[in-house]
Design a protein around this motif. Sequence first.
Motif, PDB file in Angstrom:
ATOM      1  N   ASP A  17      48.466  43.088  46.538  1.00 35.62           N
ATOM      2  CA  ASP A  17      48.651  43.389  47.957  1.00 35.62           C
ATOM      3  C   ASP A  17      50.112  43.744  48.246  1.00 35.62           C
ATOM      4  OD1 ASP A  17      49.700  40.855  47.610  1.00 35.62           O
ATOM      5  OD2 ASP A  17      48.691  39.978  49.337  1.00 35.62           O
ATOM      6  N   SER A  62      45.397  46.420  46.784  1.00 38.58           N
ATOM      7  CA  SER A  62      44.201  45.711  47.254  1.00 38.58           C
ATOM      8  C   SER A  62      44.188  45.454  48.753  1.00 38.58           C
ATOM      9  CB  SER A  62      44.089  44.378  46.521  1.00 38.58           C
ATOM     10  OG  SER A  62      45.154  43.526  46.911  1.00 38.58           O
ATOM     11  N   ALA A  66      41.366  41.218  47.676  1.00 33.91           N
ATOM     12  CA  ALA A  66      41.027  40.492  46.444  1.00 33.91           C
ATOM     13  C   ALA A  66      42.280  39.780  45.966  1.00 33.91           C
ATOM     14  CB  ALA A  66      40.550  41.487  45.384  1.00 33.91           C
ATOM     15  N   TYR A  69      45.662  40.532  40.387  1.00 33.37           N
ATOM     16  CA  TYR A  69      45.186  40.453  39.019  1.00 33.37           C
ATOM     17  C   TYR A  69      45.894  41.486  38.157  1.00 33.37           C
ATOM     18  CZ  TYR A  69      42.373  44.544  40.329  1.00 33.37           C
ATOM     19  OH  TYR A  69      41.980  45.784  40.778  1.00 33.37           O
ATOM     20  N   VAL A  95      32.637  42.592  39.276  1.00 35.42           N
ATOM     21  CA  VAL A  95      32.380  43.806  40.054  1.00 35.42           C
ATOM     22  C   VAL A  95      31.285  44.553  39.310  1.00 35.42           C
ATOM     23  CG1 VAL A  95      33.326  46.005  40.881  1.00 35.42           C
ATOM     24  CG2 VAL A  95      34.758  43.953  40.894  1.00 35.42           C
ATOM     25  N   HIS A 108      33.835  45.204  36.345  1.00 38.04           N
ATOM     26  CA  HIS A 108      34.722  44.092  36.002  1.00 38.04           C
ATOM     27  C   HIS A 108      33.840  42.939  35.551  1.00 38.04           C
ATOM     28  CE1 HIS A 108      38.545  45.205  38.483  1.00 38.04           C
ATOM     29  NE2 HIS A 108      37.995  46.269  37.935  1.00 38.04           N
ATOM     30  N   HIS A 116      38.985  37.583  32.889  1.00 33.94           N
ATOM     31  CA  HIS A 116      38.670  38.812  33.621  1.00 33.94           C
ATOM     32  C   HIS A 116      39.081  40.023  32.784  1.00 33.94           C
ATOM     33  CE1 HIS A 116      39.257  40.933  37.819  1.00 33.94           C
ATOM     34  NE2 HIS A 116      38.509  41.646  37.000  1.00 33.94           N
TER      35      HIS A 116
END
Length: 125
Positions: A17, A62, A66, A69, A95, A108, A116
Motif C-alpha cells: 500500500d 494494493s 490486502a 507481501y 487467489v 496465488h 504464499h
Amino acid sequence: MSATAYNSVAWFEIGTDRPAEVRKFFGELFDWTFAIGPEGELSYQEITAPGADAPSGGIFPSGGAAPDYAIFYVVVEDVAATVERAQELGGKVIVPRTEAANGLVFAHLADSAGHHFGVFTPPAV
C-alpha cells in the motif's frame, strides 16, 4: 517468456500500500528501474534489474486491500491443473485462477506449510 522452462521461478511481485516508498527503497538498494504506467501510483509497475534484457518482477499497489507481501511466481503449463494438484498435496488457494485482459492466467497459493507463492501462464503469443 518462451525461453523460460515450465515449473521454474520466472517472476516476483511485491504487493504494497506504499508503492512509492518500496520503489525508492529497492531502487536505491539494487539500482532497479521501474516502468510506471499512465495511471502512476495506481498501475502495476514492472521492475528491471541493471543489465537485464527484460523486467523480472513487479510492484502491485494494493491500496490497502490486502496485506503487504513479496512472492515468487512459477511459470506453469496449466494454472488450473497446478492449482488442483497443489490442493491434492495439502496446499490452499489464496487467489483462485484469474485471467487478465491480456490473457495472462495466474493464481496465488499456499504450500502445505502455509508459504504464499504464485503460479502463472503467460498470454498466448
